[in-house]
Write a protein that holds these residues in place. Sequence first.
Motif, PDB file in Angstrom:
ATOM      1  N   PHE A 173       4.561  10.804 -25.764  1.00  0.00           N
ATOM      2  CA  PHE A 173       4.996  11.541 -26.949  1.00  0.00           C
ATOM      3  C   PHE A 173       3.908  11.643 -28.017  1.00  0.00           C
ATOM      4  CE2 PHE A 173       9.619  10.197 -25.970  1.00  0.00           C
ATOM      5  CZ  PHE A 173       9.828  11.348 -25.231  1.00  0.00           C
ATOM      6  N   GLY A 174       2.700  11.172 -27.700  1.00  0.00           N
ATOM      7  CA  GLY A 174       1.591  11.316 -28.632  1.00  0.00           C
ATOM      8  C   GLY A 174       1.402  10.162 -29.595  1.00  0.00           C
ATOM      9  N   TYR A 175       2.011   9.028 -29.296  1.00  0.00           N
ATOM     10  CA  TYR A 175       1.867   7.835 -30.138  1.00  0.00           C
ATOM     11  C   TYR A 175       0.936   6.831 -29.459  1.00  0.00           C
ATOM     12  CZ  TYR A 175       6.008   9.532 -32.643  1.00  0.00           C
ATOM     13  OH  TYR A 175       6.886  10.306 -33.371  1.00  0.00           O
ATOM     14  N   GLN A 176       0.510   5.848 -30.207  1.00  0.00           N
ATOM     15  CA  GLN A 176      -0.305   4.779 -29.642  1.00  0.00           C
ATOM     16  C   GLN A 176       0.575   3.748 -28.948  1.00  0.00           C
ATOM     17  OE1 GLN A 176      -2.567   3.142 -32.925  1.00  0.00           O
ATOM     18  NE2 GLN A 176      -4.376   4.294 -32.315  1.00  0.00           N
ATOM     19  N   ARG A 177       0.013   3.132 -27.925  1.00  0.00           N
ATOM     20  CA  ARG A 177       0.658   1.952 -27.335  1.00  0.00           C
ATOM     21  C   ARG A 177       0.503   0.769 -28.295  1.00  0.00           C
ATOM     22  NH1 ARG A 177       0.730   1.025 -21.438  1.00  0.00           N
ATOM     23  NH2 ARG A 177       0.589   3.013 -20.335  1.00  0.00           N
ATOM     24  N   PRO A 178       1.407  -0.176 -28.263  1.00  0.00           N
ATOM     25  CA  PRO A 178       1.192  -1.375 -29.075  1.00  0.00           C
ATOM     26  C   PRO A 178       0.101  -2.247 -28.486  1.00  0.00           C
ATOM     27  CG  PRO A 178       3.128  -1.655 -27.689  1.00  0.00           C
ATOM     28  CD  PRO A 178       2.672  -0.230 -27.493  1.00  0.00           C
ATOM     29  N   ASP A 179      -0.624  -2.947 -29.355  1.00  0.00           N
ATOM     30  CA  ASP A 179      -1.562  -3.960 -28.879  1.00  0.00           C
ATOM     31  C   ASP A 179      -0.779  -5.066 -28.173  1.00  0.00           C
ATOM     32  OD1 ASP A 179      -3.717  -2.617 -29.985  1.00  0.00           O
ATOM     33  OD2 ASP A 179      -3.591  -3.716 -31.883  1.00  0.00           O
ATOM     34  N   GLU A 180      -1.442  -5.737 -27.235  1.00  0.00           N
ATOM     35  CA  GLU A 180      -0.802  -6.834 -26.510  1.00  0.00           C
ATOM     36  C   GLU A 180      -1.622  -8.110 -26.635  1.00  0.00           C
ATOM     37  OE1 GLU A 180      -0.093  -5.927 -22.432  1.00  0.00           O
ATOM     38  OE2 GLU A 180       1.527  -4.499 -22.864  1.00  0.00           O
ATOM     39  N   GLU A 181      -0.919  -9.215 -26.775  1.00  0.00           N
ATOM     40  CA  GLU A 181      -1.531 -10.540 -26.691  1.00  0.00           C
ATOM     41  C   GLU A 181      -1.021 -11.200 -25.418  1.00  0.00           C
ATOM     42  OE1 GLU A 181      -0.826 -12.833 -30.192  1.00  0.00           O
ATOM     43  OE2 GLU A 181      -1.346 -11.183 -31.544  1.00  0.00           O
ATOM     44  N   ARG A 182      -1.916 -11.820 -24.661  1.00  0.00           N
ATOM     45  CA  ARG A 182      -1.546 -12.468 -23.401  1.00  0.00           C
ATOM     46  C   ARG A 182      -2.095 -13.891 -23.354  1.00  0.00           C
ATOM     47  NH1 ARG A 182      -0.047  -9.327 -18.854  1.00  0.00           N
ATOM     48  NH2 ARG A 182       0.288  -7.134 -19.425  1.00  0.00           N
ATOM     49  N   VAL A 183      -1.291 -14.775 -22.842  1.00  0.00           N
ATOM     50  CA  VAL A 183      -1.737 -16.125 -22.527  1.00  0.00           C
ATOM     51  C   VAL A 183      -1.429 -16.346 -21.051  1.00  0.00           C
ATOM     52  CG1 VAL A 183      -1.473 -18.583 -22.981  1.00  0.00           C
ATOM     53  CG2 VAL A 183      -1.344 -16.955 -24.868  1.00  0.00           C
TER      54      VAL A 183
END
Length: 461
Positions: free
Chosen positions: A189-199
């Motif tokens: 839809f033309g939006y950014q993906r959210p940033d992700e934090e991973r452990v």
Amino acid sequence: MTSRTRDRAVVLGGSMAGILAARVLAEFYTEVVVVDRDTVVGVRGPRRGTPHTRHAHGLHARGQLILEDLFPGFTEELASAGMPVGDLGEMRWFFDARRLRPARTGLTSLTPPRPYLEGCARDRVAALPGVVFRDGHEILGLTATPSHERITGVRIRRIADDTIDELAADLVVDATGRGSRTPVWLEEFGYQRPDEERVKIDLAYTTRHYRTEPGMFDGVQSINPVASPDHPRGAFFGQVGPDRCILSLTGILGDQPPTDPEAFLEYVRSLPVPDIYRAVRGAEPLDDPVSFRFPASVRRRYERLTRFPGGLLVLGDAVCSFNPVYGQGMSVAAIEATALRERLRRGGPVVPQLFHRDVSRAIDIPWDVSAGGDLAFPGVEGRRTLKVRFGNAYMARVQYAATKDARLTDGMMRVAGLIDPPQALMRPRTALRVLRHALRRPPKALARPAAADPVVPGHPG
């Protein structure tokens, strides 16, 4: 109940996060539709879409209080069915191979099988006026206005006959879990993906059920040697019904507990405390061991997005999936449901950015606890800030001190149960108690040699 002034809300996902969201939405919407790929209504056992529910779960104190508020009499309903209900501090907890001093905390812990717990809650929600379950339906995607500024509904396909339907909605809530497709939909839809934090923890569970025998638990609800850097193998062994108990073994960083029955028992024997091995070595197994892998804890930072379409909210594991050994997932979903309720009570449409900030605040403390705790293991990848290093060093001392001091066990359980923040363990009086015991702390506990506890055939303990 609040007067319902809105038309339709659609919840994607019929597990605990979706159930709790639907329960709250039913106070405000004329119709609430819950969509799930699996058949969920009336189901009290594991299903294809939730393989993790075969393993040990717990609903700790904060979650139990919220569920009791949303479903009055819920705890008594479980207890009447013979499901385990107990005090969190009176379980047999081991940290670094040392047993915590038992404490009566007044905090209720529910540890029935996860599918049974969900089934009871789902039945309550399904009985509410205006709630409809569309199970057996695949979620194809979202619909939106031409400008994509607002989500208008969801397209679904009935698996039985491939019938495609479009559900118009004033609000869509994504509670589909780790596999959530909202990041993909946003991009489309033309939006950014959210940033992700991973452990990355590379956790593996292997679980087997046994018939409960006299003397197995000596009056406690469960026996839990928690994995630590010095003893990275752990287990959760507890009652899950009147005559049934569960044993979930845990291993990290590629150390997967085996599914071969004999090798499974040898893994039990290798645990740093003998209690569980003594209990199950001669017990009657009710099934074969099954495994489940959890590669990493993942947190999606929706609250940081500056643009987000109206009419769409994300919660539960779709936002943050925690290492399950901490038992936080269901309780955090319950906290998020109460945040949704508070937003809806203010009237008007729920602004996604504001709600996602509420969700982020609900996640902050449990994420610090679980992600920070995992980073205590040297092989786990992640950024070890000064806060993380100090927190892990201090918690190691708290855990040792709690083997001597029941008040510290109480404090630990209040943090684990999401009643108090971790900072409560650093209050001056508590810190002094920790310091007093930590000064006398002995060398690290050694793993128990396997030969120290020979097998006695047919002897349960």
